[in-house]
Design an enzyme around this catalytic site. Structure first.
Site, PDB file in Angstrom:
ATOM      1  N   LYS A  33       0.831  -1.216   0.000  1.00  0.00           N
ATOM      2  CA  LYS A  33       0.000   0.000   0.000  1.00  0.00           C
ATOM      3  C   LYS A  33       0.864   1.264   0.000  1.00  0.00           C
ATOM      4  O   LYS A  33       0.498   2.276  -0.599  1.00  0.00           O
ATOM      5  CB  LYS A  33      -0.953   0.013   1.201  1.00  0.00           C
ATOM      6  CG  LYS A  33      -2.338  -0.494   0.870  1.00  0.00           C
ATOM      7  CD  LYS A  33      -2.491  -1.979   0.792  1.00  0.00           C
ATOM      8  CE  LYS A  33      -2.326  -2.650  -0.505  1.00  0.00           C
ATOM      9  NZ  LYS A  33      -2.413  -4.123  -0.432  1.00  0.00           N
ATOM     10  N   GLY A  36      -4.127 -12.187 -10.142  1.00  0.00           N
ATOM     11  CA  GLY A  36      -4.857 -12.190  -8.878  1.00  0.00           C
ATOM     12  C   GLY A  36      -4.668 -10.844  -8.196  1.00  0.00           C
ATOM     13  O   GLY A  36      -4.169  -9.884  -8.798  1.00  0.00           O
ATOM     14  N   ALA A  64       3.331 -14.161  -9.389  1.00  0.00           N
ATOM     15  CA  ALA A  64       2.287 -13.893  -8.369  1.00  0.00           C
ATOM     16  C   ALA A  64       1.143 -14.876  -8.578  1.00  0.00           C
ATOM     17  O   ALA A  64       0.037 -14.503  -8.958  1.00  0.00           O
ATOM     18  CB  ALA A  64       1.803 -12.446  -8.496  1.00  0.00           C
ATOM     19  N   GLY A  84      -0.167 -17.025  -6.348  1.00  0.00           N
ATOM     20  CA  GLY A  84      -0.902 -17.426  -5.153  1.00  0.00           C
ATOM     21  C   GLY A  84       0.013 -17.734  -3.983  1.00  0.00           C
ATOM     22  O   GLY A  84       1.237 -17.619  -4.082  1.00  0.00           O
ATOM     23  N   ALA A  97      -5.650 -10.312   5.958  1.00  0.00           N
ATOM     24  CA  ALA A  97      -5.139  -9.966   7.276  1.00  0.00           C
ATOM     25  C   ALA A  97      -6.268  -9.818   8.297  1.00  0.00           C
ATOM     26  O   ALA A  97      -6.199 -10.343   9.412  1.00  0.00           O
ATOM     27  CB  ALA A  97      -4.347  -8.666   7.184  1.00  0.00           C
ATOM     28  N   HIS A 156     -24.001  14.967   1.440  1.00  0.00           N
ATOM     29  CA  HIS A 156     -23.829  15.393   0.042  1.00  0.00           C
ATOM     30  C   HIS A 156     -22.783  16.501  -0.032  1.00  0.00           C
ATOM     31  O   HIS A 156     -22.830  17.421   0.793  1.00  0.00           O
ATOM     32  CB  HIS A 156     -25.151  15.912  -0.514  1.00  0.00           C
ATOM     33  CG  HIS A 156     -25.015  16.450  -1.906  1.00  0.00           C
ATOM     34  ND1 HIS A 156     -24.869  15.634  -3.005  1.00  0.00           N
ATOM     35  CD2 HIS A 156     -24.982  17.734  -2.371  1.00  0.00           C
ATOM     36  CE1 HIS A 156     -24.757  16.399  -4.084  1.00  0.00           C
ATOM     37  NE2 HIS A 156     -24.817  17.669  -3.732  1.00  0.00           N
TER      38      HIS A 156
HETATM   39  P1  FAD Z   1       1.550 -14.086   8.254  1.00  0.00           P
HETATM   40  O1  FAD Z   1       1.329 -12.647   8.141  1.00  0.00           O
HETATM   41  O2  FAD Z   1       2.137 -14.821   7.089  1.00  0.00           O
HETATM   42  O3  FAD Z   1       2.437 -14.301   9.544  1.00  0.00           O
HETATM   43  C1  FAD Z   1       2.897 -15.549   9.930  1.00  0.00           C
HETATM   44  C2  FAD Z   1       4.136 -15.357  10.764  1.00  0.00           C
HETATM   45  O4  FAD Z   1       4.505 -16.605  11.298  1.00  0.00           O
HETATM   46  C3  FAD Z   1       5.337 -14.851   9.989  1.00  0.00           C
HETATM   47  O5  FAD Z   1       5.842 -13.707  10.631  1.00  0.00           O
HETATM   48  C4  FAD Z   1       6.336 -16.005  10.040  1.00  0.00           C
HETATM   49  O6  FAD Z   1       7.690 -15.558  10.164  1.00  0.00           O
HETATM   50  C5  FAD Z   1       5.917 -16.689  11.311  1.00  0.00           C
HETATM   51  N1  FAD Z   1       6.256 -18.123  11.344  1.00  0.00           N
HETATM   52  C6  FAD Z   1       6.054 -19.053  10.382  1.00  0.00           C
HETATM   53  N2  FAD Z   1       6.427 -20.265  10.817  1.00  0.00           N
HETATM   54  C7  FAD Z   1       6.890 -20.084  12.075  1.00  0.00           C
HETATM   55  C8  FAD Z   1       7.389 -20.956  13.061  1.00  0.00           C
HETATM   56  N3  FAD Z   1       7.469 -22.274  12.845  1.00  0.00           N
HETATM   57  N4  FAD Z   1       7.792 -20.429  14.237  1.00  0.00           N
HETATM   58  C9  FAD Z   1       7.692 -19.096  14.471  1.00  0.00           C
HETATM   59  N5  FAD Z   1       7.206 -18.230  13.587  1.00  0.00           N
HETATM   60  C10 FAD Z   1       6.790 -18.729  12.416  1.00  0.00           C
HETATM   61  N6  FAD Z   1      -4.189  -8.958   3.065  1.00  0.00           N
HETATM   62  C11 FAD Z   1      -5.096  -8.007   3.308  1.00  0.00           C
HETATM   63  O7  FAD Z   1      -6.033  -8.229   4.072  1.00  0.00           O
HETATM   64  N7  FAD Z   1      -4.992  -6.758   2.740  1.00  0.00           N
HETATM   65  C12 FAD Z   1      -3.997  -6.457   1.889  1.00  0.00           C
HETATM   66  O8  FAD Z   1      -3.921  -5.327   1.392  1.00  0.00           O
HETATM   67  C13 FAD Z   1      -3.030  -7.439   1.592  1.00  0.00           C
HETATM   68  N8  FAD Z   1      -1.996  -7.175   0.763  1.00  0.00           N
HETATM   69  C14 FAD Z   1      -1.036  -8.117   0.564  1.00  0.00           C
HETATM   70  C15 FAD Z   1       0.017  -7.813  -0.277  1.00  0.00           C
HETATM   71  C16 FAD Z   1       1.022  -8.740  -0.497  1.00  0.00           C
HETATM   72  C17 FAD Z   1       2.187  -8.384  -1.403  1.00  0.00           C
HETATM   73  C18 FAD Z   1       0.971  -9.995   0.172  1.00  0.00           C
HETATM   74  C19 FAD Z   1       2.076 -11.010  -0.013  1.00  0.00           C
HETATM   75  C20 FAD Z   1      -0.083 -10.322   0.991  1.00  0.00           C
HETATM   76  C21 FAD Z   1      -1.104  -9.385   1.185  1.00  0.00           C
HETATM   77  N9  FAD Z   1      -2.201  -9.658   2.010  1.00  0.00           N
HETATM   78  C22 FAD Z   1      -3.159  -8.697   2.224  1.00  0.00           C
HETATM   79  C23 FAD Z   1      -2.368 -10.971   2.675  1.00  0.00           C
HETATM   80  C24 FAD Z   1      -1.934 -10.852   4.131  1.00  0.00           C
HETATM   81  O9  FAD Z   1      -0.592 -10.436   4.181  1.00  0.00           O
HETATM   82  C25 FAD Z   1      -2.122 -12.180   4.836  1.00  0.00           C
HETATM   83  O10 FAD Z   1      -3.465 -12.608   4.691  1.00  0.00           O
HETATM   84  C26 FAD Z   1      -1.792 -12.055   6.311  1.00  0.00           C
HETATM   85  O11 FAD Z   1      -0.478 -11.617   6.495  1.00  0.00           O
HETATM   86  C27 FAD Z   1      -1.995 -13.398   7.004  1.00  0.00           C
HETATM   87  O12 FAD Z   1      -1.713 -13.247   8.358  1.00  0.00           O
HETATM   88  P2  FAD Z   1      -1.183 -14.452   9.248  1.00  0.00           P
HETATM   89  O13 FAD Z   1      -0.946 -13.866  10.593  1.00  0.00           O
HETATM   90  O14 FAD Z   1      -2.072 -15.620   9.101  1.00  0.00           O
HETATM   91  O15 FAD Z   1       0.207 -14.884   8.595  1.00  0.00           O
HETATM   92  P1  AMP Z   2      -4.226 -15.415  -6.542  1.00  0.00           P
HETATM   93  O1  AMP Z   2      -4.289 -16.830  -6.034  1.00  0.00           O
HETATM   94  O2  AMP Z   2      -5.496 -14.640  -6.393  1.00  0.00           O
HETATM   95  O3  AMP Z   2      -3.026 -14.669  -6.045  1.00  0.00           O
HETATM   96  O4  AMP Z   2      -4.028 -15.539  -8.120  1.00  0.00           O
HETATM   97  C1  AMP Z   2      -2.968 -16.218  -8.717  1.00  0.00           C
HETATM   98  C2  AMP Z   2      -3.308 -16.394 -10.191  1.00  0.00           C
HETATM   99  O5  AMP Z   2      -2.205 -16.947 -10.878  1.00  0.00           O
HETATM  100  C3  AMP Z   2      -4.492 -17.328 -10.434  1.00  0.00           C
HETATM  101  O6  AMP Z   2      -5.506 -16.620 -11.082  1.00  0.00           O
HETATM  102  C4  AMP Z   2      -3.911 -18.433 -11.325  1.00  0.00           C
HETATM  103  O7  AMP Z   2      -4.817 -18.831 -12.329  1.00  0.00           O
HETATM  104  C5  AMP Z   2      -2.691 -17.763 -11.952  1.00  0.00           C
HETATM  105  N1  AMP Z   2      -1.670 -18.720 -12.398  1.00  0.00           N
HETATM  106  C6  AMP Z   2      -1.177 -19.797 -11.728  1.00  0.00           C
HETATM  107  N2  AMP Z   2      -0.218 -20.453 -12.452  1.00  0.00           N
HETATM  108  C7  AMP Z   2      -0.093 -19.766 -13.635  1.00  0.00           C
HETATM  109  C8  AMP Z   2       0.741 -19.907 -14.822  1.00  0.00           C
HETATM  110  N3  AMP Z   2       1.645 -20.901 -14.935  1.00  0.00           N
HETATM  111  N4  AMP Z   2       0.579 -19.007 -15.820  1.00  0.00           N
HETATM  112  C9  AMP Z   2      -0.305 -17.985 -15.709  1.00  0.00           C
HETATM  113  N5  AMP Z   2      -1.098 -17.811 -14.636  1.00  0.00           N
HETATM  114  C10 AMP Z   2      -1.009 -18.664 -13.592  1.00  0.00           C
END
Ligand code: FAD
Ligand code: AMP
Length: 477
Positions: free
Chosen positions: A58, A190, A276, A278, A327, A451
């Site tokens: 963001k 995605g 990207a 998934g 999140a 408004h």
């Molecule tokens: P995580 O945030 O992945 O945290 C898990 C933590 O566990 C990590 O710090 C890791 O180091 C720790 N860990 C793992 N294994 C172990 C272990 N064995 N021992 C100790 N620690 C461990 N979501 C949104 O809602 N809004 C958004 O705008 C958004 N933007 C995103 C943009 C990007 C580029 C990405 C990659 C993700 C985005 N997400 C967004 C998704 C969001 O980041 C996740 O859904 C969220 O972080 C999940 O939270 P969590 O606490 O389950 O896991």
């Molecule tokens: P998301 O899970 O929302 O982050 O989206 C990931 C996207 O990547 C999905 O829409 C998948 O269809 C796409 N995807 C996965 N593998 C491939 C690939 N080999 N080439 C193009 N798109 C892919």
């Protein structure tokens, strides 16, 4: 002899750190195990979300949007700027500063709430024994009455396009480039692919997005998805659907990608690639086979509706379990689990979790799409209001998109709200609140909105669901 806690949380992302804070607030002796080391080489709390996810993406979306507006968007407001330049290294440094401030903030919150941060990698063993390895000497064992697993998720890697240096990167790498690639390919249309593709497009890259599926954003209401696809295409994002990447080669001149589409084998030459495709649950060092934690075929820890695993006193939340990888979903699960451990009967309404794609325009939704309602055979009515008819959107010269309201045909209960348009991430909260209160489209139609605001479009969409919109012609019954 091992240290004993009421609760040990594994992982300090938005699911785990929130669970830990709420447990401590409720008087439980709580520890949180976290292994993250940030790019400055320091241990950090906050997980994916704060370090390499929601917040840094963001920050770059905001910086790149401000740049693009300054470079191309201000003339219509009568403002002329010349010599607008983007200093990418400063943008990245600004993003890093935001991340450090926020992750440091979680550390303060842990101290204030007396949550113990155990630094290292935790592994769940039988009988709620947690062994922590910090790579520095012998593992240390801890026990707890309750263990909350919150180890989150990781980017999926594909054999066809292995990551390579800063040329072929995942989302984390794409948050740290200090120069703009001339030609960029994003694999996967995605949420993350579209957000990061938008960042680098705004900063000047030519961007091609290759998406294997034929349908754009299948989880989004298709009227909204089609409108957003038109807008992204106008911005210069070249989104190719039905294009599956099959192999790649990296050499001094960049990356060559092979992909298949309807017409057969295709080739694309680019400077850099973002993979990207998934995310997958992070179960790498989570447990051992003899612990018998039930994990499904997708790698998700199996839980019931209350986030209980198959093991007594062991819970799991966030990206590690079923449901959207968001999140706020993980955080709310953290609150529910903490309160259940403390003997309360909290629950989470999974029907009213908002989703947002933070592109421009933003795509935001809650509840069911028109396609889902049709599939379920539910009788519904729909009201749509375009931002082109909103005075505020016009004043902002940002009239793309619409609000769509879906309500039950007989009871009028709000079943879904779908918005594509500027600031829709803030607007969708109206829909979430009404759904939480099990309200109707008539409740929205009878509510007074200020408004001129963008939120009036929600009001008008609700009126349109009853063919009585005031600022657009209504459809014939
Ligand atoms: P995580 O945030 O992945 O945290 C898990 C933590 O566990 C990590 O710090 C890791 O180091 C720790 N860990 C793992 N294994 C172990 C272990 N064995 N021992 C100790 N620690 C461990 N979501 C949104 O809602 N809004 C958004 O705008 C958004 N933007 C995103 C943009 C990007 C580029 C990405 C990659 C993700 C985005 N997400 C967004 C998704 C969001 O980041 C996740 O859904 C969220 O972080 C999940 O939270 P969590 O606490 O389950 O896991
Ligand atoms: P998301 O899970 O929302 O982050 O989206 C990931 C996207 O990547 C999905 O829409 C998948 O269809 C796409 N995807 C996965 N593998 C491939 C690939 N080999 N080439 C193009 N798109 C892919």
């Amino acid at each position: 002899m091992s240290d004993k806690y009421d609760v040990i949380v594994l992982g300090a992302g938005p699911a785990g750190y929130v669970a830990a804070i709420r447990c401590a607030q409720l008087g439980l002796k709580t520890a949180c195990v976290e292994q993250w080391v940030n790019k400055q080489g320091n241990p950090a709390l906050g997980g994916t979300c704060l370090n390499v996810g929601c917040i840094p993406s963001k920050a770059l979306l905001e910086s790149s949007h401000v740049y693009a507006e300054a470079a191309h968007g201000l003339e219509q407001h009568g403002i002329e700027l010349s010599g607008v330049k983007a200093d990418i290294a400063k943008m990245i440094a600004n993003k890093d500063k935001i991340v450090q401030e926020l992750t440091g903030g979680i550390e303060h919150l842990f101290k204030a709430n007396k949550v113990t941060w155990i630094k290292g990698t935790g592994t769940l063993l039988p009988e709620r024994l947690v062994t922590v390895n910090n790579g520095d000497g012998q593992p240390v064992n801890y026990t707890a009455d309750n263990v909350i697993l919150a180890t989150g998720s990781k980017s999926i890697e594909i054999g066809a396009v292995p990551l390579q240096g800063d040329v072929v990167v995942d989302s984390t790498g794409a948050l740290d480039w200090e120069s703009v690639p001339a030609k960029l390919c994003v694999i996967g249309a995605g949420v993350i692919g579209l957000e990061l593709g938008s960042v680098w497009r705004r900063l000047g890259a030519e961007v091609v997005v290759l998406e294997a599926q034929d349908v754009f954003l299948p989880m989004v209401d298709q009227q909204i998805a089609k409108d957003s696809l038109r807008q992204f295409t106008r911005q210069g994002l070249d989104i190719k659907l039905g294009a599956r990447v099959t192999s790649s080669q990296v050499d001094a001149s960049g990356v060559t990608l092979q992909y298949t589409d309807q017409s057969g084998e295709q080739q694309l030459q680019v400077d850099r690639v973002i993979v990207a495709v998934g995310r997958r649950p992070n179960i790498d060092q989570l447990t051992t086979p003899e612990t018998d934690l039930l994990i499904d075929e997708r790698g998700l820890v199996h839980v019931n509706g209350a986030c209980e695993t198959n093991l007594p006193g062991v819970w799991a939340i966030g990206d590690l379990v079923r449901g959207p990888m968001l999140a706020h979903k993980g955080s709310e699960e953290g609150v529910v689990v903490a309160e259940r451990i403390a003997g309360k009967h909290s629950h989470l309404n999974y029907e009213a979790i908002p989703s947002v794609i933070y592109t421009h325009p933003e795509i935001s939704w809650v509840g069911q799409t028109e396609e889902q309602l049709k599939e379920a055979g539910r009788e519904y009515k729909s009201g749509v209001f375009p931002f082109a008819a909103s005075g505020r959107a016009k004043a902002q010269r940002d009239t793309g998109g619409m609000v769509k309201v879906l309500a039950d045909k007989h009871t009028d209960k709000l079943l879904g709200m779908h918005i594509v348009g500027g600031h829709s991430s803030e607007l969708i909260g109206h829909g979430v609140t009404v759904m939480e209160f099990e309200g109707t489209s008539e409740d929205i139609a009878r509510t007074v909105f200020a408004h001129p605001t963008l939120s009036e479009a929600i009001h008008e969409a609700a009126l349109a669901a009853d063919q009585r919109a005031l600022h657009i012609p209504n459809r014939k019954r």
